[in-house]
Design a protein around this motif. Sequence first.
Motif, short mmCIF file in Angstrom:
data_model
loop_
_atom_site.label_atom_id
_atom_site.label_comp_id
_atom_site.label_asym_id
_atom_site.label_seq_id
_atom_site.Cartn_x
_atom_site.Cartn_y
_atom_site.Cartn_z
N GLY A 105 0.78 -1.23 0.00
CA GLY A 105 0.00 0.00 0.00
C GLY A 105 0.81 1.27 0.00
N VAL A 106 2.14 1.16 0.03
CA VAL A 106 3.00 2.34 0.04
C VAL A 106 3.54 2.58 -1.36
CG1 VAL A 106 5.18 3.29 0.88
CG2 VAL A 106 3.64 2.13 2.46
N THR A 107 3.23 3.75 -1.91
CA THR A 107 3.69 4.11 -3.24
C THR A 107 4.91 5.01 -3.14
OG1 THR A 107 1.44 4.00 -4.09
CG2 THR A 107 3.06 5.18 -5.43
N GLY A 108 6.00 4.61 -3.78
CA GLY A 108 7.20 5.42 -3.74
C GLY A 108 8.24 4.87 -4.68
N THR A 109 9.44 5.38 -4.55
CA THR A 109 10.52 4.97 -5.44
C THR A 109 11.35 3.83 -4.86
OG1 THR A 109 12.07 6.55 -4.47
CG2 THR A 109 10.67 7.34 -6.26
N GLY A 110 11.06 3.46 -3.61
CA GLY A 110 11.82 2.40 -2.97
C GLY A 110 13.06 2.90 -2.26
N ARG A 111 13.26 4.22 -2.22
CA ARG A 111 14.44 4.76 -1.55
C ARG A 111 14.36 4.58 -0.04
NH1 ARG A 111 16.12 10.63 -3.43
NH2 ARG A 111 17.65 10.10 -1.85
N THR A 298 3.78 10.67 -3.34
CA THR A 298 4.53 9.43 -3.12
C THR A 298 4.87 9.36 -1.64
OG1 THR A 298 6.74 10.40 -3.43
CG2 THR A 298 5.56 9.62 -5.42
N PHE A 299 5.24 8.17 -1.21
CA PHE A 299 5.59 7.98 0.19
C PHE A 299 6.78 8.85 0.56
CE2 PHE A 299 7.72 5.38 3.57
CZ PHE A 299 6.74 5.58 4.53
N GLU A 300 7.79 8.90 -0.31
CA GLU A 300 8.97 9.72 -0.02
C GLU A 300 8.62 11.19 0.09
OE1 GLU A 300 8.91 7.37 -2.25
OE2 GLU A 300 10.62 6.04 -1.98
N GLN A 301 7.71 11.68 -0.76
CA GLN A 301 7.34 13.10 -0.72
C GLN A 301 6.77 13.49 0.63
OE1 GLN A 301 4.79 13.15 -4.22
NE2 GLN A 301 6.31 14.30 -5.41
N ARG A 318 16.96 22.76 5.73
CA ARG A 318 16.17 21.75 5.04
C ARG A 318 17.11 20.82 4.27
NH1 ARG A 318 10.71 22.88 4.46
NH2 ARG A 318 10.65 21.72 2.52
N LYS A 319 16.68 19.59 4.06
CA LYS A 319 17.57 18.59 3.49
C LYS A 319 17.09 18.05 2.16
CE LYS A 319 19.76 14.21 4.90
NZ LYS A 319 19.81 13.19 5.99
N TYR A 320 15.79 18.17 1.89
CA TYR A 320 15.24 17.43 0.75
C TYR A 320 14.58 18.31 -0.31
CZ TYR A 320 15.85 13.54 3.98
OH TYR A 320 16.38 12.62 4.85
N ASP A 321 14.89 19.59 -0.33
CA ASP A 321 14.26 20.49 -1.31
C ASP A 321 14.54 20.07 -2.75
OD1 ASP A 321 12.94 22.12 0.45
OD2 ASP A 321 14.62 23.51 0.68
N ASP A 322 15.69 19.48 -3.00
CA ASP A 322 16.07 19.14 -4.37
C ASP A 322 15.70 17.70 -4.75
OD1 ASP A 322 17.18 21.65 -4.65
OD2 ASP A 322 19.14 21.00 -3.91
N ILE A 323 14.95 17.03 -3.88
CA ILE A 323 14.59 15.63 -4.14
C ILE A 323 13.18 15.55 -4.72
CG2 ILE A 323 14.18 13.37 -3.09
CD1 ILE A 323 16.36 14.01 -1.12
#
Length: 323
Positions: A105-111, A298-301, A318-323
């Motif tokens: 049920g988790v949608t993401g890139t797998g990261r 996505t889950f990562e977002q 902030r750490k993830y602005d470019d992701i």
Amino acid sequence: MLSVQTGFWRRVPQQCKRRLFARDFTIAIDGPAASGKSSTARAVAQELGFGYIDSGSIYRCATLLALRQGIGAETDEHSQKLVNLISNAAVDIRIKPNTRGSMPGVTGTGRLVVPDVQVLLDGEDVSKEIRTPEVNRLVAKVASDGGIRAAVLGIQRALAAAAETKPASTPGAATDKPAIPGGVVMDGRDIGTTVFPSAELKIYLDASAMARAIRRWDELNSQLKEKEADAAAARRQAASDESAQDSANTATPEPVGYPSVEDIARELEQRDYADINRQHSPLRIAPDAVVIDNTNLTFEQQVFSITDLARERMGLERKYDDI
């Protein structure tokens, strides 16, 4: 490992009780059923090096006790019996490495690989049993009882006080950046409004009813596959056990069917109504909560968004602005 008994709460010295409200940094994540609170909270805790408390598992343990004892919360007498049961039960919550990859049920890139949570009730691993349809159908009713909520509140705060935390930066490493302070992430339905109303960061996770139903269906379908695999293994073991004289009479486990997505959507609608309209600590959006609709995220977002919000409030970049 996190371990606590409700009876312990009554024995905590007053000076220690005061510390239960003074974590370095507390993240409260609330939201309706199947909105992704638990998996998101675990991932955020992992990213920040915080402790994690699965609040819903405590209510599910109380519900499992009710089912096993054949009692409910219909009368004051039944309610008090259940309060006594959960008050004298040992609830342990252990964080374990995930060896299964991405979650159902988790949608993401797998990261991100979300850590598993093992829940022990009086030493018994009930991690799967508290997620069955039977528990799902009854947990809202159990959680609406004021006496049970008061008992669980003590467990929640004591678990948070005992949560294992670690600094994000390696101790002794050369760095000119401030280390992340210790903290705890807890998810539930009243964490930001009742359990920790002064939490430094409050998140309200939401999603469309159908998106939530599909996620819950994926989760239950995954459980069905695991049960079928266990049943197949048991049959193979019985067939190879030559010393079993009555192996021919061994009952074959019947596959367990789960409801359709539409049935689950109706159950979630009923759960939402019960949570929102219950008398004690109803599901509410805290006035200072950040609302995140993750229907199309996505889950990562969603995890990285919450992680960066926390970093900002701790005075970090902030750490993830470019992701």
